[in-house]
Design an enzyme around this catalytic site. Structure first.
Site, PDB file in Angstrom:
ATOM      1  N   LYS A 113      18.001  -4.064 -16.225  1.00  0.00           N
ATOM      2  CA  LYS A 113      18.116  -2.625 -16.474  1.00  0.00           C
ATOM      3  C   LYS A 113      17.940  -2.300 -17.946  1.00  0.00           C
ATOM      4  CE  LYS A 113      21.272  -1.495 -12.658  1.00  0.00           C
ATOM      5  NZ  LYS A 113      22.683  -1.136 -12.386  1.00  0.00           N
ATOM      6  N   LYS A 194      10.874  -6.450  -1.455  1.00  0.00           N
ATOM      7  CA  LYS A 194      11.905  -5.746  -0.705  1.00  0.00           C
ATOM      8  C   LYS A 194      11.583  -4.251  -0.609  1.00  0.00           C
ATOM      9  CE  LYS A 194      16.605  -5.084  -1.501  1.00  0.00           C
ATOM     10  NZ  LYS A 194      17.857  -5.384  -2.208  1.00  0.00           N
ATOM     11  N   LYS A 197      13.519   2.378  -2.428  1.00  0.00           N
ATOM     12  CA  LYS A 197      13.243   3.813  -2.553  1.00  0.00           C
ATOM     13  C   LYS A 197      12.562   4.133  -3.873  1.00  0.00           C
ATOM     14  CE  LYS A 197      17.172   4.701  -5.201  1.00  0.00           C
ATOM     15  NZ  LYS A 197      18.505   4.142  -5.144  1.00  0.00           N
TER      16      LYS A 197
END
Ligand code: TRP
Length: 329
Positions: A113, A194, A197
């Protein structure tokens, strides 16, 4: 005997996919029989990356409604919004004082991140400590989360043990509850990754709240292969993923699904997968609409959950404050 505690949380930072549904939400409801379940909307975690305030507020209530729609009973389980229970922030401060920066720097999610941020703020580094507090406040035994969270659960165990050793036994040392062996749902456009969204291609994922026609369209466009026969095999990852989705919604074995489509073509397979998804999600979507539209009831659920969570959490926090030497009258 008192039931053991299960704790999990989801960030209100976007729409959830059928991968989230099959891997997490649909199991959360089943756990309610055997455990005292505590489910949280982690809005304090969400602000570790910048959010539009109005969006965060709306999505927080969306997520409460979604939990209920997925079968979480707000009377039996504790369902609440993290920021409405002040003990989460309070315990985080204390635990920060026994958490090594080195260990936080080594968290793989933090590394991923922080690469995406221009400037890395302390909240992102301390994100796992807030998670540790979430879990430890309720004397949690099991944390049902995906593999990507395993390192955070290990950290939770380390910190709980450190506190228990330094002061005296205070926290239950929790364990990860591995998702029941089921399929990892992959992208419909690239079955090597995977389903997410945040995929740039909207056809790659199906959201829990996607309309039936959208679901049908996305599945119709799913990537398959040129073999032309339906096999549950790693050589046919696209077809395998469709069979995984089908069997998960139908609650059958993938092998059984493979037999069902032994003489089918991809067109027929896709139609059946789409119907299984539409049918499986329709009770969730219906319930969601009903509850999301009832502001009063949503507010009641949140208040009720926060009150009960606060009661449990404050017991743990009082002990912690006493043990570290804070004056209490
Ligand atoms: N970090 C978790 C995620 O993104 C969400 C979360 C916050 C959580 N607090 C938690 C999960 C405590 C389990 C337990 O998936």
């Amino acid at each position: 005997m008192d039931k053991k505690v299960v704790f999990s949380a989801i960030q209100p930072s976007g729409s959830l996919t059928i991968g989230n549904y099959l891997g997490a939400l649909s199991n959360f409801a089943d756990l309610q029989k055997d455990y005292q379940c505590i489910y949280c909307v982690a809005d304090m975690h969400a602000i570790t990356v910048q959010q539009k305030p109005a969006d965060l507020r709306r999505r927080t209530l969306d997520l409460i409604a979604l939990y209920v729609a997925c079968g979480i009973d707000p009377e039996e389980s504790l369902l609440y919004i993290q920021s409405q229970v002040p003990e989460h922030a309070e315990l985080t401060w204390v635990l920060n004082t026994i958490t090594s920066i080195g260990q936080l720097n080594r968290m793989t999610q933090f590394k991923d991140k922080s690469k995406k941020q221009k400037e890395v703020y302390a909240g992102l580094l301390n994100y796992p400590v807030l998670m540790v507090s979430d879990i430890l406040l309720y004397q949690t035994s099991y944390v049902p989360v995906g593999e990507d969270q395993r390192q955070h659960i290990e950290l939770t165990r380390d910190i709980a043990e450190r506190f228990n050793t330094r002061y005296s036994p205070t926290f239950t040392v929790p364990e990860i509850m591995a998702p029941k062996v089921g399929a990892r749902i992959m992208s419909l456009q690239n079955p090597a990754v995977k389903m997410s969204k945040s995929d740039a291609d909207e056809n790659a994922f199906i959201l829990i709240l996607d309309e039936p026609d959208v679901i049908r369209r996305k599945i119709k466009r799913a990537v398959t292969d040129s073999v032309g026969e339906v096999h549950y095999s790693d050589e046919q990852p696209g077809v395998k993923n469709l069979l995984d989705i089908y069997s998960s919604f139908k609650k059958i074995d993938p092998d059984e699904a493979e037999r069902e489509f032994a003489s089918a073509g991809y067109g027929e397979l896709k139609e059946c997968v789409a119907e299984a998804v539409v049918e499986g999600l329709s009770p969730v979507q219906e319930k969601y609409k009903e509850i999301r539209g009832d502001k009063k009831e949503l507010e009641r659920i949140c208040r009720h959950g926060a009150e009960r969570a606060h009661y449990m959490a404050s017991k743990t926090l009082k002990k912690v404050y006493r043990k570290v030497g804070f004056v209490q009258f």
